[in-house]
Design a protein around this motif. Structure first.
Motif, PDB file in Angstrom:
ATOM      1  N   MET A   1       0.848  -1.186   0.000  1.00  0.00           N
ATOM      2  CA  MET A   1       0.000   0.000   0.000  1.00  0.00           C
ATOM      3  C   MET A   1       0.885   1.238   0.000  1.00  0.00           C
ATOM      4  O   MET A   1       1.823   1.318   0.795  1.00  0.00           O
ATOM      5  N   ILE A   2       0.565   2.180  -0.878  1.00  0.00           N
ATOM      6  CA  ILE A   2       1.384   3.377  -1.031  1.00  0.00           C
ATOM      7  C   ILE A   2       0.502   4.611  -0.958  1.00  0.00           C
ATOM      8  O   ILE A   2      -0.585   4.646  -1.545  1.00  0.00           O
ATOM      9  N   PHE A   3       0.974   5.618  -0.244  1.00  0.00           N
ATOM     10  CA  PHE A   3       0.377   6.946  -0.247  1.00  0.00           C
ATOM     11  C   PHE A   3       1.514   7.918  -0.475  1.00  0.00           C
ATOM     12  O   PHE A   3       2.491   7.918   0.271  1.00  0.00           O
ATOM     13  N   VAL A   4       1.420   8.739  -1.521  1.00  0.00           N
ATOM     14  CA  VAL A   4       2.509   9.662  -1.845  1.00  0.00           C
ATOM     15  C   VAL A   4       1.941  11.037  -2.170  1.00  0.00           C
ATOM     16  O   VAL A   4       0.886  11.161  -2.781  1.00  0.00           O
ATOM     17  N   SER A   5       2.642  12.065  -1.715  1.00  0.00           N
ATOM     18  CA  SER A   5       2.273  13.455  -1.989  1.00  0.00           C
ATOM     19  C   SER A   5       3.257  14.041  -2.984  1.00  0.00           C
ATOM     20  O   SER A   5       4.470  13.885  -2.833  1.00  0.00           O
ATOM     21  N   VAL A   6       2.727  14.738  -4.011  1.00  0.00           N
ATOM     22  CA  VAL A   6       3.535  15.232  -5.114  1.00  0.00           C
ATOM     23  C   VAL A   6       3.261  16.703  -5.354  1.00  0.00           C
ATOM     24  O   VAL A   6       2.104  17.129  -5.384  1.00  0.00           O
ATOM     25  N   GLY A   7       4.310  17.475  -5.560  1.00  0.00           N
ATOM     26  CA  GLY A   7       4.186  18.870  -5.951  1.00  0.00           C
ATOM     27  C   GLY A   7       5.066  19.144  -7.142  1.00  0.00           C
ATOM     28  O   GLY A   7       6.061  18.460  -7.366  1.00  0.00           O
ATOM     29  N   GLY A   8       4.702  20.119  -7.940  1.00  0.00           N
ATOM     30  CA  GLY A   8       5.516  20.464  -9.095  1.00  0.00           C
ATOM     31  C   GLY A   8       4.937  21.661  -9.807  1.00  0.00           C
ATOM     32  O   GLY A   8       3.824  22.103  -9.523  1.00  0.00           O
TER      33      GLY A   8
ATOM     34  N   GLU B   1       4.356   3.929 -22.415  1.00  0.00           N
ATOM     35  CA  GLU B   1       4.872   4.337 -21.110  1.00  0.00           C
ATOM     36  C   GLU B   1       4.153   3.527 -20.047  1.00  0.00           C
ATOM     37  O   GLU B   1       3.038   3.851 -19.658  1.00  0.00           O
ATOM     38  N   GLU B   2       4.754   2.432 -19.617  1.00  0.00           N
ATOM     39  CA  GLU B   2       4.130   1.561 -18.637  1.00  0.00           C
ATOM     40  C   GLU B   2       4.555   2.022 -17.244  1.00  0.00           C
ATOM     41  O   GLU B   2       5.737   2.004 -16.926  1.00  0.00           O
ATOM     42  N   VAL B   3       3.595   2.448 -16.442  1.00  0.00           N
ATOM     43  CA  VAL B   3       3.881   2.961 -15.110  1.00  0.00           C
ATOM     44  C   VAL B   3       2.924   2.356 -14.101  1.00  0.00           C
ATOM     45  O   VAL B   3       1.908   1.770 -14.454  1.00  0.00           O
ATOM     46  N   THR B   4       3.254   2.518 -12.834  1.00  0.00           N
ATOM     47  CA  THR B   4       2.393   2.040 -11.754  1.00  0.00           C
ATOM     48  C   THR B   4       1.248   3.012 -11.503  1.00  0.00           C
ATOM     49  O   THR B   4       0.106   2.624 -11.382  1.00  0.00           O
ATOM     50  N   MET B   5       1.554   4.307 -11.407  1.00  0.00           N
ATOM     51  CA  MET B   5       0.531   5.335 -11.226  1.00  0.00           C
ATOM     52  C   MET B   5       1.092   6.661 -11.685  1.00  0.00           C
ATOM     53  O   MET B   5       2.308   6.819 -11.843  1.00  0.00           O
ATOM     54  N   ALA B   6       0.201   7.614 -11.930  1.00  0.00           N
ATOM     55  CA  ALA B   6       0.624   8.924 -12.411  1.00  0.00           C
ATOM     56  C   ALA B   6      -0.165  10.013 -11.695  1.00  0.00           C
ATOM     57  O   ALA B   6      -1.325   9.828 -11.344  1.00  0.00           O
TER      58      ALA B   6
ATOM     59  N   SER C   1      -2.608   7.344  -4.193  1.00  0.00           N
ATOM     60  CA  SER C   1      -2.487   6.136  -3.380  1.00  0.00           C
ATOM     61  C   SER C   1      -2.832   4.929  -4.228  1.00  0.00           C
ATOM     62  O   SER C   1      -3.534   5.041  -5.229  1.00  0.00           O
ATOM     63  N   MET C   2      -2.319   3.804  -3.833  1.00  0.00           N
ATOM     64  CA  MET C   2      -2.652   2.564  -4.521  1.00  0.00           C
ATOM     65  C   MET C   2      -2.347   1.378  -3.620  1.00  0.00           C
ATOM     66  O   MET C   2      -1.583   1.492  -2.665  1.00  0.00           O
ATOM     67  N   VAL C   3      -2.985   0.267  -3.954  1.00  0.00           N
ATOM     68  CA  VAL C   3      -2.746  -1.014  -3.290  1.00  0.00           C
ATOM     69  C   VAL C   3      -2.552  -2.040  -4.389  1.00  0.00           C
ATOM     70  O   VAL C   3      -3.306  -2.060  -5.361  1.00  0.00           O
ATOM     71  N   PHE C   4      -1.525  -2.856  -4.284  1.00  0.00           N
ATOM     72  CA  PHE C   4      -1.375  -3.947  -5.244  1.00  0.00           C
ATOM     73  C   PHE C   4      -0.877  -5.186  -4.527  1.00  0.00           C
ATOM     74  O   PHE C   4      -0.364  -5.124  -3.423  1.00  0.00           O
ATOM     75  N   GLU C   5      -1.089  -6.325  -5.175  1.00  0.00           N
ATOM     76  CA  GLU C   5      -0.710  -7.606  -4.596  1.00  0.00           C
ATOM     77  C   GLU C   5       0.367  -8.254  -5.455  1.00  0.00           C
ATOM     78  O   GLU C   5       0.271  -8.269  -6.674  1.00  0.00           O
ATOM     79  N   ASP C   6       1.387  -8.761  -4.805  1.00  0.00           N
ATOM     80  CA  ASP C   6       2.491  -9.446  -5.458  1.00  0.00           C
ATOM     81  C   ASP C   6       2.542 -10.855  -4.894  1.00  0.00           C
ATOM     82  O   ASP C   6       2.364 -11.052  -3.695  1.00  0.00           O
ATOM     83  N   SER C   7       2.771 -11.845  -5.731  1.00  0.00           N
ATOM     84  CA  SER C   7       2.870 -13.240  -5.289  1.00  0.00           C
ATOM     85  C   SER C   7       4.245 -13.789  -5.663  1.00  0.00           C
ATOM     86  O   SER C   7       4.402 -14.449  -6.684  1.00  0.00           O
ATOM     87  N   PRO C   8       5.261 -13.508  -4.835  1.00  0.00           N
ATOM     88  CA  PRO C   8       6.617 -13.906  -5.202  1.00  0.00           C
ATOM     89  C   PRO C   8       6.897 -15.409  -5.096  1.00  0.00           C
ATOM     90  O   PRO C   8       7.861 -15.885  -5.681  1.00  0.00           O
ATOM     91  N   ALA C   9       6.083 -16.170  -4.362  1.00  0.00           N
ATOM     92  CA  ALA C   9       6.252 -17.622  -4.206  1.00  0.00           C
ATOM     93  C   ALA C   9       7.678 -17.994  -3.787  1.00  0.00           C
ATOM     94  O   ALA C   9       8.282 -18.899  -4.337  1.00  0.00           O
TER      95      ALA C   9
END
Length: 184
Positions: A76-83, A112-117, A132-140
């Motif tokens: 889970m990610i929460f990020v604040s961006v300014g520009g 342009e393959e990205v996670t979020m913009a 913000s985003m939530v993703f699931e990874d299954s590294p096994a």
């Protein structure tokens, strides 16, 4: 070495002052949270790299030990961006890396393959947008998994945890990354 036993079977063992270790024979029910790791970034980071350059780290990194090969990792990610940019403002894109491999990226429709913009749009340098985003990874695997949020932008300098311009009415923010190992 000390251990906790139930029915003659080891559940947890510990050697001297090392962290306790759950025995490999212990079974967790599906959906059980095995571990949680989190990191909060309170300082800032910036980049002027555009999408053609390599992304740089935001400073948001978390590592899960991955105790079970049959688990999945929820990040889970929460990020604040300014520009600030020209007429149309800046655009900040993010990639999640699991080691060196991009994880949780969009399709190749635009190239342009990205996670979020985040695209604040506008020339007001005092704005801060959140994503913000939530993703699931299954590294096994039981190998530790490190997740790092990388970023690059376009149209000017892009910031994490602050606006481009500052005055008495602007503020700094925080960004977080949290990862949970969950029994499948």
């Amino acid at each position: 070495m000390s251990s906790i036993q139930l029915g003659g079977k080891d559940l947890v063992s510990q050697t001297s002052n090392d962290e306790p270790v759950i025995a490999s024979t212990v079974s967790f029910p599906a959906g059980h949270v095995v571990q949680v790791k989190s990191f909060t970034k309170t300082n800032t980071a910036s980049t002027t790299n555009d999408e053609s350059a390599a992304p740089v780290t935001t400073g948001l990194t978390v590592t899960l030990d991955n105790n079970l090969s049959s688990s999945s990792n929820k990040v889970m990610i929460f990020v604040s961006v300014g520009g600030i940019g020209q007429e149309y403002g800046t655009s900040t894109t993010f990639l999640i890396l699991d080691g060196v491999t991009s994880t949780a990226i969009g399709g190749a429709d635009t190239g342009e393959e990205v996670t979020m913009a985040v695209n604040p749009r506008g020339s007001d340098g005092y704005n801060i947008k959140s994503a913000s985003m939530v993703f699931e990874d299954s590294p096994a695997t039981v190998t530790p998994q490190t997740y790092t949020l990388m970023f690059h932008g376009s149209g000017g300098t892009n910031w994490i945890n602050r606006s481009h311009s500052r005055d008495v009415n602007s503020g700094n923010t925080i960004s977080t990354i949290t990862a949970m190992e969950i029994q499948v």
